[in-house]
Design a protein around this motif. Sequence first.
Motif, PDB file in Angstrom:
ATOM      1  N   ASP A  64      -1.441   5.281   6.661  1.00  0.00           N
ATOM      2  CA  ASP A  64      -2.574   5.579   5.781  1.00  0.00           C
ATOM      3  C   ASP A  64      -2.052   6.607   4.778  1.00  0.00           C
ATOM      4  N   VAL A  65      -1.832   6.165   3.533  1.00  0.00           N
ATOM      5  CA  VAL A  65      -1.223   7.024   2.521  1.00  0.00           C
ATOM      6  C   VAL A  65      -2.055   6.979   1.245  1.00  0.00           C
ATOM      7  N   ALA A  66      -2.264   8.143   0.669  1.00  0.00           N
ATOM      8  CA  ALA A  66      -2.895   8.248  -0.645  1.00  0.00           C
ATOM      9  C   ALA A  66      -1.974   9.064  -1.538  1.00  0.00           C
ATOM     10  N   VAL A  67      -1.855   8.619  -2.783  1.00  0.00           N
ATOM     11  CA  VAL A  67      -1.047   9.313  -3.779  1.00  0.00           C
ATOM     12  C   VAL A  67      -1.981   9.694  -4.921  1.00  0.00           C
ATOM     13  N   ALA A  71      -5.303   5.207  -2.631  1.00  0.00           N
ATOM     14  CA  ALA A  71      -4.634   4.593  -1.482  1.00  0.00           C
ATOM     15  C   ALA A  71      -3.491   3.707  -1.965  1.00  0.00           C
ATOM     16  N   VAL A  72      -2.377   3.781  -1.272  1.00  0.00           N
ATOM     17  CA  VAL A  72      -1.232   2.922  -1.569  1.00  0.00           C
ATOM     18  C   VAL A  72      -0.740   2.275  -0.273  1.00  0.00           C
ATOM     19  N   ALA A  73      -0.153   1.097  -0.411  1.00  0.00           N
ATOM     20  CA  ALA A  73       0.417   0.393   0.734  1.00  0.00           C
ATOM     21  C   ALA A  73       1.729   1.068   1.115  1.00  0.00           C
ATOM     22  N   ALA A  74       1.783   1.563   2.349  1.00  0.00           N
ATOM     23  CA  ALA A  74       2.966   2.301   2.791  1.00  0.00           C
ATOM     24  C   ALA A  74       3.271   1.987   4.249  1.00  0.00           C
ATOM     25  N   VAL A  75       4.531   2.184   4.608  1.00  0.00           N
ATOM     26  CA  VAL A  75       4.996   1.941   5.972  1.00  0.00           C
ATOM     27  C   VAL A  75       5.837   3.118   6.454  1.00  0.00           C
ATOM     28  N   ALA A  76       5.967   3.174   7.771  1.00  0.00           N
ATOM     29  CA  ALA A  76       6.883   4.120   8.417  1.00  0.00           C
ATOM     30  C   ALA A  76       8.014   3.311   9.039  1.00  0.00           C
ATOM     31  N   PRO A 136       1.164  15.587   9.429  1.00  0.00           N
ATOM     32  CA  PRO A 136       1.479  16.352  10.642  1.00  0.00           C
ATOM     33  C   PRO A 136       2.981  16.462  10.880  1.00  0.00           C
ATOM     34  N   TYR A 137       3.750  15.603  10.231  1.00  0.00           N
ATOM     35  CA  TYR A 137       5.205  15.602  10.397  1.00  0.00           C
ATOM     36  C   TYR A 137       5.925  16.223   9.206  1.00  0.00           C
ATOM     37  N   ALA A 160      -0.150  11.551   4.060  1.00  0.00           N
ATOM     38  CA  ALA A 160       0.604  10.481   4.719  1.00  0.00           C
ATOM     39  C   ALA A 160       0.352  10.588   6.219  1.00  0.00           C
ATOM     40  N   ALA A 161      -0.373   9.604   6.740  1.00  0.00           N
ATOM     41  CA  ALA A 161      -0.694   9.597   8.165  1.00  0.00           C
ATOM     42  C   ALA A 161      -0.034   8.391   8.832  1.00  0.00           C
TER      43      ALA A 161
END
Length: 176
Positions: A64-67, A71-76, A136-137, A160-161
């Motif tokens: 769950d990412v916002a810039v 909201a933007v599509a993001a991965v870890a 949190p990281y 960035a969650a």
Amino acid sequence: MEIRPAQPDDVPGIDALLRASFPAADEAMLVQRLCIDGDMVLTMVAHDEAESGVVGMAAFSRMDVAVNGRAVAAVALAPVATLPGWRRQGIAEMLIAAGHDMLERAGYVLAFVLGDRGYYRRFGYDADWAKGFDSPYAGEHLMVLPLQSAGMPCGVRGHAAHARAFAALAGAGEGA
């Protein structure tokens, strides 16, 4: 050896690989939880018929990412693993690069990773770009990579969650 997205028949091999690659079962449990929760976006595998299965893997999960408020599509990216006898042959690099290519074509904007700056810098991940994200990281090991050709604009602020499964891993004492 074939580099490709994981298939259902690869699940036992991925689990065995993760259990053989890490000192505890935490990463194997992380991948299971990401899949159960529906947060796994892409798992790339290195498959070798002579070895009868999976010799490497790289997982990309939903974030769950916002810039700047959008909201933007993001991965870890996590975990990345290669069987001990297959390390230092470029397999992890091939898996990560192939995953980045597929995610870029699918329209994902950002990829985050927690890890060694020296290692992940070779893929374009940058800790300085991650400094604008509340997470949190947050810290020197959180890095971000823009997947789209526009790159990373200056002054990015956002949050960035990671998926919930990462909190369980961190709670196990192994970090994320």
